[in-house]
Write a protein that holds these residues in place. Structure first.
Motif, mmCIF file in Angstrom:
data_model
loop_
_atom_site.group_PDB
_atom_site.id
_atom_site.type_symbol
_atom_site.label_atom_id
_atom_site.label_comp_id
_atom_site.label_asym_id
_atom_site.label_seq_id
_atom_site.Cartn_x
_atom_site.Cartn_y
_atom_site.Cartn_z
ATOM 1 N N UNK A 314 0.833 -1.201 0.000
ATOM 2 C CA UNK A 314 0.000 0.000 0.000
ATOM 3 C C UNK A 314 0.874 1.259 0.000
ATOM 4 N N UNK A 315 1.968 1.216 0.777
ATOM 5 C CA UNK A 315 2.884 2.365 0.846
ATOM 6 C C UNK A 315 3.486 2.669 -0.516
ATOM 7 N N UNK A 316 3.855 1.613 -1.274
ATOM 8 C CA UNK A 316 4.426 1.809 -2.629
ATOM 9 C C UNK A 316 3.413 2.470 -3.562
ATOM 10 N N UNK A 317 2.157 1.999 -3.462
ATOM 11 C CA UNK A 317 1.101 2.573 -4.320
ATOM 12 C C UNK A 317 0.892 4.052 -4.004
ATOM 13 N N UNK A 318 0.871 4.378 -2.703
ATOM 14 C CA UNK A 318 0.655 5.765 -2.278
ATOM 15 C C UNK A 318 1.829 6.645 -2.705
ATOM 16 N N UNK A 319 3.052 6.103 -2.619
ATOM 17 C CA UNK A 319 4.240 6.856 -3.047
ATOM 18 C C UNK A 319 4.133 7.250 -4.511
ATOM 19 N N UNK A 320 3.694 6.303 -5.335
ATOM 20 C CA UNK A 320 3.542 6.575 -6.775
ATOM 21 C C UNK A 320 2.484 7.651 -7.012
ATOM 22 N N UNK A 321 1.386 7.558 -6.231
ATOM 23 C CA UNK A 321 0.304 8.548 -6.381
ATOM 24 C C UNK A 321 0.773 9.944 -5.975
ATOM 25 N N UNK A 322 1.558 10.008 -4.889
ATOM 26 C CA UNK A 322 2.074 11.307 -4.431
ATOM 27 C C UNK A 322 2.984 11.912 -5.496
ATOM 28 N N UNK A 323 3.840 11.068 -6.063
ATOM 29 C CA UNK A 323 4.781 11.531 -7.093
ATOM 30 C C UNK A 323 4.040 12.081 -8.310
ATOM 31 N N UNK A 324 2.878 11.513 -8.599
ATOM 32 C CA UNK A 324 2.104 11.946 -9.781
ATOM 33 C C UNK A 324 0.994 12.932 -9.415
ATOM 34 N N UNK A 325 1.002 13.430 -8.173
ATOM 35 C CA UNK A 325 -0.038 14.363 -7.697
ATOM 36 C C UNK A 325 -1.433 13.751 -7.776
ATOM 37 N N UNK A 326 -1.518 12.462 -7.461
ATOM 38 C CA UNK A 326 -2.812 11.777 -7.559
ATOM 39 C C UNK A 326 -3.257 11.216 -6.197
#
Length: 442
Positions: A314-326
């Motif tokens: 879940x942390x990896x998914x959230x990291x990707x979303x933060x990086x993409x402003x999502x």
């Protein structure tokens, strides 16, 4: 937890925490205040007196008065002595048997049956054991039902025999059942009484002799203070138990039992109960508890709890979303759920250095997030994914749907925006700075 004691000790040590000159008179006066704080916390007078005398002797012996930072050294001496008073090092359970048998004892209403379930849950999830709960309270049918409910809740088998009135026979049959079914820990829940009496002591003593447990634990309500200590002594004289379990510690503002029970019975506190949930069980670390009593927080326990609930995927998914402003409100909600799993909110706040004093007087409970959750659940899936779409008409609809005001909705949006910025900063190497800041607060 121990709010009153922490506040009084902080006031007592306030003079010495400054960088001004400290005299022998100052130390003596401060120790009088510390002794008064301990007595108010329902600590035995003899223990309080011995404690302050030891601190005073060590302070003068270590040349606190001529030290460059006398206040800090004095607080360290108090902390070290508190740690020693509560047992020094954390004590592990003896799980060497095959199966390992744990006998639970205590008065009625101490939380014994509930804690038996918490201990089984702890051993199952954190020690990879296969526990069996055994219902040996033959006097209170509700106790057997309660243990079955608890067992079902945590996914642990419960052995009981409602037609048998002999707790010794039930205990023996439970151990036999565990051996035959591959259970490697047996937790035996015995009957409690409203007061210490001869019949009760004889019964628990006979069970103890019949099953010869690896661990005999005494469960006591910490909020009963010196009564808890006196009851522990009475049980120990008969059972010679191996350790103490302090329940309801989250509601104890005084702390007398936690501080003095080790000195009286010379047995360690092994676990503490910090809430109603099955996960609300902690190993008792005297050093960490001393830190919390002196308002220094308990960052180590806080990090351990966070790691237990940490979901790497879940942390990896959230990291990707933060990086993409999502990063959206669904992600925010999932973070709230993880925080809630960590335990009682007031207890968690007490683990942050300085937070106890800063939040004094504020009512922090487990429903702290309910208004936020209500607002988020009133949003459409599209709005949760794209917070920028929340215009005034949508905010009005969300406020009405959640039973909150538009100001509440705006406040949440502002908090969400700040959190998003902070999380982005954490990704950019700001995490280390934040950890350093927390360490400096100690």
């Amino acid at each position: 937890m121990f709010d009153n004691l922490s506040e009084k000790l902080d006031k007592a040590l306030h003079v010495l925490k400054g960088r001004g000159q400290i005299t022998e008179i100052n130390v003596a006066e401060t120790m009088k205040e510390v002794r008064r704080a301990l007595l108010d916390a329902d600590v035995n007078f003899k223990i309080a007196k011995e404690f302050t005398n030891t601190v005073k002797e060590k302070a003068l012996g270590q040349n606190v008065l001529t030290n460059l930072q006398p206040g800090q050294l004095m607080v360290k001496i108090v902390k070290d002595e508190l740690t020693t008073l509560m047992g020094g090092d954390a004590e592990e359970l003896n799980l060497t048997g095959s199966p390992s048998v744990i006998l639970m004892s205590g008065l009625q209403g101490s939380g014994k049956t509930t804690f038996s379930g918490k201990l089984a849950n702890y051993l199952k999830n954190k020690k990879t054991k296969k526990p069996l709960l055994v219902a040996c309270d033959v006097y209170r049918p509700a106790a057997i039902d309660q243990l079955h409910v608890v067992g079902e809740q945590i996914g642990v088998e419960v052995f009981s025999d409602r037609d048998n009135n002999d707790p010794i026979a039930i205990a023996k049959a439970g151990v036999k059942h565990a051996k035959e079914n591959g259970c490697n820990v047996v937790i035996i829940d015995t009957a409690g009484r409203l007061a210490v009496d001869e019949a009760m002591m004889d019964e628990i003593s006979n069970i103890h002799k019949a099953i010869n447990p690896q661990e005999t634990l005494f469960v006591v309500d910490s909020m009963t203070g010196q009564d808890a200590v006196n009851t522990a002594k009475a049980f120990n004289d008969i059972l010679n138990f191996d350790g103490v379990i302090l329940t309801k510690l989250d509601g104890d503002t005084r702390g007398g039992a936690a501080i003095s029970i080790k000195s009286v019975v010379d047995k360690p506190i092994k676990f503490i109960g910090t809430g109603e949930k099955m996960e609300a069980i902690d190993v008792f670390y005297p050093s960490r508890m001393a830190d919390r009593i002196l308002g220094m927080g308990d960052v180590v326990s806080l990090v351990e709890r966070a790691q237990e609930q940490f979901d790497e995927e879940q942390a990896r998914k959230i990291q990707k979303k933060i990086a993409k402003n999502r990063f959206g409100f669904d992600d925010f909600l999932s973070q709230i759920q993880q925080i809630k799993k960590m335990g009682n909110m007031k207890d968690l706040m007490g683990m942050i250095p300085g937070a106890g004093k800063a939040l004094k007087g504020l009512d922090i409970d487990d429903d702290a997030f309910k208004h936020i959750e209500a607002i988020i659940h009133s949003m459409t899936p599209d709005e949760r994914s794209n917070p920028s779409k929340l215009n005034s008409s949508r905010k009005k609809r969300i406020a009405a749907g959640s039973g909150r005001t538009i100001q509440d909705v705006n406040q949440l949006l502002k908090q969400f925006e700040q959190m998003s910025k902070m999380m982005k900063m954490m990704q950019g190497g700001g995490g280390k700075k934040m950890m350093q800041m927390m360490q400096n607060m100690r």
